[in-house]
Design an enzyme around this catalytic site. Structure first.
Site, PDB file in Angstrom:
ATOM      1  CB  THR A  13      56.540  16.818 -15.057  1.00  0.00           C
ATOM      2  OG1 THR A  13      56.241  18.090 -14.618  1.00  0.00           O
ATOM      3  CG2 THR A  13      55.577  15.806 -15.048  1.00  0.00           C
ATOM      4  CG  ASP A  40      50.946  21.371 -17.119  1.00  0.00           C
ATOM      5  OD1 ASP A  40      49.725  21.174 -17.309  1.00  0.00           O
ATOM      6  OD2 ASP A  40      51.608  21.777 -17.751  1.00  0.00           O
ATOM      7  CE  LYS A 131      70.569  32.277 -11.000  1.00  0.00           C
ATOM      8  NZ  LYS A 131      71.429  31.016 -11.546  1.00  0.00           N
TER       9      LYS A 131
HETATM   10  N1  LIG Z   1      67.692  24.169 -13.998  1.00  0.00           N
HETATM   11  C1  LIG Z   1      68.778  24.587 -13.437  1.00  0.00           C
HETATM   12  O1  LIG Z   1      69.288  25.309 -13.897  1.00  0.00           O
HETATM   13  C2  LIG Z   1      68.770  24.571 -11.796  1.00  0.00           C
HETATM   14  C3  LIG Z   1      70.111  25.037 -11.328  1.00  0.00           C
HETATM   15  C4  LIG Z   1      70.093  24.669  -9.940  1.00  0.00           C
HETATM   16  C5  LIG Z   1      69.231  24.353  -9.131  1.00  0.00           C
HETATM   17  N2  LIG Z   1      67.957  23.979  -9.690  1.00  0.00           N
HETATM   18  C6  LIG Z   1      66.757  23.417  -8.945  1.00  0.00           C
HETATM   19  O2  LIG Z   1      66.592  22.198  -9.339  1.00  0.00           O
HETATM   20  C7  LIG Z   1      65.282  21.745  -8.980  1.00  0.00           C
HETATM   21  C8  LIG Z   1      64.688  21.245 -10.344  1.00  0.00           C
HETATM   22  O3  LIG Z   1      64.840  22.228 -11.742  1.00  0.00           O
HETATM   23  P1  LIG Z   1      64.267  22.030 -13.092  1.00  0.00           P
HETATM   24  O4  LIG Z   1      65.250  22.571 -13.902  1.00  0.00           O
HETATM   25  O5  LIG Z   1      64.260  20.313 -13.199  1.00  0.00           O
HETATM   26  O6  LIG Z   1      63.077  22.721 -13.003  1.00  0.00           O
HETATM   27  P2  LIG Z   1      61.702  22.642 -14.169  1.00  0.00           P
HETATM   28  O7  LIG Z   1      62.331  22.072 -15.331  1.00  0.00           O
HETATM   29  O8  LIG Z   1      61.325  24.019 -14.131  1.00  0.00           O
HETATM   30  O9  LIG Z   1      60.851  21.811 -13.333  1.00  0.00           O
HETATM   31  C9  LIG Z   1      59.942  22.170 -12.309  1.00  0.00           C
HETATM   32  C10 LIG Z   1      59.264  20.991 -11.818  1.00  0.00           C
HETATM   33  O10 LIG Z   1      58.352  21.449 -10.573  1.00  0.00           O
HETATM   34  C11 LIG Z   1      57.106  21.384 -10.907  1.00  0.00           C
HETATM   35  N3  LIG Z   1      56.426  22.153  -9.871  1.00  0.00           N
HETATM   36  C12 LIG Z   1      56.503  23.678  -9.630  1.00  0.00           C
HETATM   37  N4  LIG Z   1      55.708  24.341  -8.869  1.00  0.00           N
HETATM   38  C13 LIG Z   1      55.076  23.251  -8.560  1.00  0.00           C
HETATM   39  C14 LIG Z   1      54.093  23.096  -7.258  1.00  0.00           C
HETATM   40  N5  LIG Z   1      53.561  24.343  -6.671  1.00  0.00           N
HETATM   41  N6  LIG Z   1      53.705  21.990  -7.024  1.00  0.00           N
HETATM   42  C15 LIG Z   1      54.129  20.835  -7.425  1.00  0.00           C
HETATM   43  N7  LIG Z   1      55.267  20.762  -8.488  1.00  0.00           N
HETATM   44  C16 LIG Z   1      55.461  21.863  -9.054  1.00  0.00           C
HETATM   45  C17 LIG Z   1      56.744  21.698 -12.302  1.00  0.00           C
HETATM   46  O11 LIG Z   1      55.526  20.868 -12.860  1.00  0.00           O
HETATM   47  P3  LIG Z   1      54.205  21.776 -12.837  1.00  0.00           P
HETATM   48  O12 LIG Z   1      54.401  23.186 -13.355  1.00  0.00           O
HETATM   49  O13 LIG Z   1      53.376  20.858 -13.747  1.00  0.00           O
HETATM   50  O14 LIG Z   1      53.709  21.670 -11.373  1.00  0.00           O
HETATM   51  C18 LIG Z   1      58.329  20.776 -12.870  1.00  0.00           C
HETATM   52  O15 LIG Z   1      57.829  19.430 -12.756  1.00  0.00           O
HETATM   53  C19 LIG Z   1      64.654  23.056  -8.479  1.00  0.00           C
HETATM   54  O16 LIG Z   1      64.572  23.033  -7.182  1.00  0.00           O
HETATM   55  C20 LIG Z   1      65.669  24.109  -8.978  1.00  0.00           C
HETATM   56  O17 LIG Z   1      65.476  25.299  -7.921  1.00  0.00           O
HETATM   57  C21 LIG Z   1      67.756  24.077 -11.116  1.00  0.00           C
END
Ligand SMILES: NC(=O)c1ccc[n+]([C@@H]2O[C@H](COP(=O)([O-])OP(=O)(O)OC[C@H]3O[C@@H](n4cnc5c(N)ncnc54)[C@H](OP(=O)(O)O)[C@@H]3O)[C@@H](O)[C@H]2O)c1
Length: 336
Positions: A13, A40, A131
């Protein structure tokens, strides 16, 4: 590539998860199953408005926590490919709640690997971040640990036909909690807070992130850490692009932040190869032949001492290109 396959996205999500879902449903209409795994119910409920099960019969919404191994094992039944995107990703929140971040980002990674190894999953791609490269904050350190766990998982797969790889990239333009939506919200106040005027970041679009994940699913031999060749921006240029009439107020660097981000350090250069569109950091232990790999992907070894840093990048976004990207990818009605 994905027709007749069952795919599960942890963190489905989230920003990456939703874009990946959209891409998969558009391009592989015969995907067998696409499971969204997250905690969630409200986020799943909202996502199901956009991707309803009656319109997309392959999609399933599965409530679960990556900290819960038994739940992961249940969810991974008959899954072919896993994309592990679930994480705690906010640097300052991780600094303040370190044990929670360790449980999700490290414990969650261990659980995903264990669940994959006790099921019939054959491909796993885990999301990393700039990071995680020479980390100075807990978020980065937990993601580096997660990267190492996924890469080393290739060594304990036994006879199972399974490949684990990692995709590492920088700030995703417009993702949840990122600087562009933050400045867009603040713009009406006439002041944009700048942590440090010298700060730079790598910039990738969500589409670019999705493309990399699909590349890794398709091409990885096991143990690769892929890094995209992407431009950098100056944080002051983002502020100028969004609010040219706003005052830029220097508020100071936040706990755990770097002035410039890194994706490949000079110490990584010994095992880093140029694949054209991407760099790849290869593992030191492999169960395939390096010469075959180099030949197959026309991989060129980078010079010893090479590093890839957002402050020393050769490619830069400008105020103008940033405005075009904001309009094209995020806010179609955007006017500076
Ligand atoms: N956004 C960036 O700029 C960026 C850059 C580099 C790398 N990344 C990496 O890319 C990945 C995806 O990032 P994103 O931007 O899509 O993140 P995001 O929008 O914050 O989404 C995080 C997702 O993980 C779920 N989640 C969090 N804790 C969880 C748990 N304990 N169990 C199951 N689900 C969980 C959340 O849903 P719920 O809260 O409902 O569980 C949500 O679906 C991450 O691994 C991040 O480190 C992101």
């Amino acid at each position: 590539m994905l027709n007749n396959k069952s795919i599960l996205i942890t963190g489905g999500t989230g920003s990456l998860g939703k874009e990946l879902t959209k891409t998969i449903l558009e391009n592989w209409p015969n995907v067998r199953r696409l499971v969204i795994y997250s905690r969630d119910e409200q986020k799943q409920f909202q996502m199901a408005q956009e991707f309803p099960e009656h319109k997309y019969p392959a999609i399933r919404y599965f409530i679960g926590d990556v900290r819960d191994l038994e739940r992961l094992k249940r969810a991974f039944t008959d899954i072919d490919y896993v994309i592990h995107a679930a994480a705690m990703k906010h640097v300052h929140i991780a600094e303040y709640n370190p044990d929670e971040c360790v449980k999700t980002n490290i414990g969650g990674a261990e659980n995903v690997i264990k669940a994959c190894l006790s099921s019939n999953v054959s491909r796993v791609v885990a999301l990393s971040t700039d990071k995680a490269c020479a980390p100075i904050n807990l978020y980065g350190a937990t993601k580096l640990t997660s990267d190492k766990l996924f890469i080393a998982a290739n060594n304990i797969r036994g006879k199972q036909d399974i490949k684990f790889s990692v995709v590492r990239y920088g700030n995703v333009m417009g993702s949840n909690g990122s600087v562009i939506p933050f400045f867009m919200n603040k713009k009406s106040e006439g002041v944009l807070p700048i942590t440090d005027p010298n700060m730079t970041r790598f910039n990738i679009s969500l589409k670019g992130g999705v493309e990399m994940v699909l590349h890794a699913l398709d091409e990885a031999w096991g143990g690769e850490l892929y890094v995209p060749k992407i431009p950098s921006y100056k944080i002051t240029d983002v502020a100028e692009a969004i609010g040219p009439n706003c005052k830029q107020e220097i508020v100071g660097i936040r706990p755990g932040e770097k002035i410039h981000e890194e994706m490949i350090t000079a110490s990584d250069s010994f095992t880093t190869y140029d694949l054209g569109k991407y760099y790849v950091i290869l593992p030191q232990v492999t169960n395939w032949n390096l010469e075959d790999y180099v030949k197959e992907f026309k991989a060129e070894k980078v010079p010893v001492g090479f590093s890839y840093n957002s402050g020393e990048n050769e490619e830069w976004e400008t105020v103008q290109t940033l405005r075009s990207l904001i309009k094209e990818h995020l806010y179609p009605d955007f006017e500076a």
